[in-house]
Design an enzyme around this catalytic site. Structure first.
Site, short mmCIF file in Angstrom:
data_model
loop_
_atom_site.label_atom_id
_atom_site.label_comp_id
_atom_site.label_asym_id
_atom_site.label_seq_id
_atom_site.Cartn_x
_atom_site.Cartn_y
_atom_site.Cartn_z
N GLY A 93 0.82 -1.21 0.00
CA GLY A 93 0.00 0.00 0.00
C GLY A 93 0.85 1.25 0.00
O GLY A 93 2.07 1.20 -0.13
N GLY A 95 0.65 5.81 1.19
CA GLY A 95 -0.06 6.94 1.79
C GLY A 95 0.67 8.22 1.48
O GLY A 95 1.64 8.23 0.72
N THR A 99 5.31 4.57 1.74
CA THR A 99 4.84 3.39 1.03
C THR A 99 5.01 2.20 1.97
O THR A 99 5.87 2.21 2.86
CB THR A 99 5.63 3.14 -0.27
OG1 THR A 99 7.04 3.15 0.01
CG2 THR A 99 5.31 4.21 -1.31
N ASP A 217 -7.65 10.30 15.33
CA ASP A 217 -7.86 9.90 13.93
C ASP A 217 -8.50 8.52 13.86
O ASP A 217 -8.14 7.69 13.04
CB ASP A 217 -6.50 9.90 13.21
CG ASP A 217 -6.64 9.85 11.69
OD1 ASP A 217 -7.74 10.20 11.18
OD2 ASP A 217 -5.68 9.47 11.02
#
Length: 432
Positions: A93, A95, A99, A217
């Site tokens: 994945g 962001g 990585t 979050d």
């Protein structure tokens, strides 16, 4: 009522599905000791052909993110050995700040998640929080909930021609709760699953708040399920050997397409500590826009109760198909705030005077008596009762009672993690 250890993993025992795991240094003095030197296994050879070549003009993966800069990212190659003994075997994945890769330790064959950060992070809050949790761990022995927080196993630094990249080494996790939810009929869960999931989140918050950390979050993308069958990790590596991931070449590097992981979901783990705060009282922006607690929107002091607000929204979103709050007007922050606060007023009634007196911003939206005067109307057909359609009778009443204890104006009146965990709706819902 004292908290009990975490319940057994999910009520939905085996729900395989695709997932791109969570987008995720601590200082040398608190790193876990390195293993004694061992006989390393030789790294495997990974294919250099036989994959789909993507047109260099097409933007893929992290390239599509706002503010992406190519030279900020470390140019990892599939099969590369980093940190001395971690061979990169798949991309999992990406962001905005990293990585995420699957790595195999050549010393013992164990798999780890490798989160490779960009090189321009001025201040790494996630590292600070991990260090804080490690420093106080001996004072928290025996307190339930630690098993529901992601831990940092190790860290090291990679150096590219454009700077240094910090790498977190963590236990691999599976699908996000959001991914699992998207696989469900109507994208909602049965109550027995919801109560089990919320139980685990509250246990994690019980530990986190005792450590004086506010997550800020918390939502279904920051909750990942543990992998209960580690053979899926070997399958991911074999998949990369037999059918290598599509990729594009960008000058001196490849950008790879992330590989999905399949596996039954285990216990929930709270991740993403990059926005977390240490201490009991804070001020300033926090929380993703649709999840913000009212004290955050109105620029008041805030603390651990914002996480309980988020638990209320999370519980609702797992059970009900309609979101309570939304991103209303992305191009106008002030109008978006007005819509958000108007929806809160419709659902919770006008805020009490003592709440309004804590913020000068409140005068934009209410009179001193709590009468709405904001630039948008208060919705007239918005109530918890009318929106809650998944439960009936006493079960619905108890669910709304829990929500009212989590979604309320005054932060000090919200349930704590321990109080919410002991709520009858949760204790009467599933295996206890």
């Amino acid at each position: 009522m004292a908290l009990s250890p975490a319940l057994e993993p999910w009520s939905l025992a085996e729900v395989p599905g695709p997932v791109v795991p969570n987008k995720e240094h601590h200082q040398a003095r608190w790193r876990r000791p390195r293993l004694a030197p061992q006989h390393h296994r030789p790294p495997r050879d990974f294919p250099t052909s036989g994959f789909q070549v993507i047109d260099p003009s097409d933007k893929i993966e992290e390239e599509r993110l706002p503010f992406y800069k190519r030279d900020d990212h470390y140019p990892i190659s599939m099969g590369e050995v980093i940190g001395g003994h971690y061979q990169v075997v798949a991309k999992l994945g990406y962001g905005t700040t990293s990585t995420v890769w699957l790595g195999r330790d050549l010393r013992d064959g164990k798999y780890w998640t490798l989160k490779v950060h960009i090189n321009n992070i001025k201040y790494d809050q996630e590292s600070v929080v991990y260090r804080h949790l490690a420093d106080i761990a001996t004072n928290m022995v025996g307190r339930p909930g630690r098993q529901h927080l992601r831990e940092l196993h190790d860290s090291f630094t990679l150096t590219s021609q454009h700077g240094d990249h910090e790498v977190f080494v963590m236990t691999p996790l599976g699908m996000t709760l959001r991914t699992l939810q998207e696989m469900q009929p109507k994208h909602v869960f049965e109550k027995v699953f919801v109560t089990s999931a919320v139980d685990q989140v509250l246990l994690g918050l019980y530990y986190l708040h005792a450590a004086e950390v506010v997550h800020t979050d918390l939502h279904s993308d920051s909750l990942l399920a543990a992998i209960i069958d580690n053979s899926v990790l070997a399958d991911v590596e074999e998949g990369e050997i037999l059918q290598p991931a599509a990729r594009k070449q960008d000058d001196d590097r490849f950008i790879y397409v992330s590989r999905y992981m399949l596996g039954g979901p285990g216990p929930l783990t709270i991740c993403d500590f990059g926005q977390a705060h240490i201490g009991s009282e804070h001020r300033g922006p926090a929380m993703p826009l649709p999840y913000r607690a009212p004290e955050v929107i109105l620029r008041m002091d805030w603390g651990t109760p914002v996480d309980l607000w988020a638990v209320g929204l999370l519980t609702w979103s797992l059970l009900e198909p309609t979101a309570l709050f939304d991103l209303y007007t992305p191009d106008s922050p002030e109008l978006n705030d007005a819509h958000h606060l108007a929806a809160m007023t419709a659902l919770m009634g006008p805020p009490p005077p003592e709440f309004l007196q804590r913020s000068e911003e409140a005068s934009k939206y209410w009179s001193e008596d709590g009468i709405w005067k904001g630039p948008v109307p208060v919705p007239t057909d918005l109530t918890f009762e009318s929106l809650a359609t998944s439960l009936m009778g006493e079960d619905k009443e108890m669910f709304l009672n829990l929500l009212n204890g989590l979604l309320c104006w005054l932060p000090e009146e919200r349930l704590t993690a321990e109080q919410a965990y002991c709520h009858l709706w949760l204790r009467d819902g599933g295996e206890k």
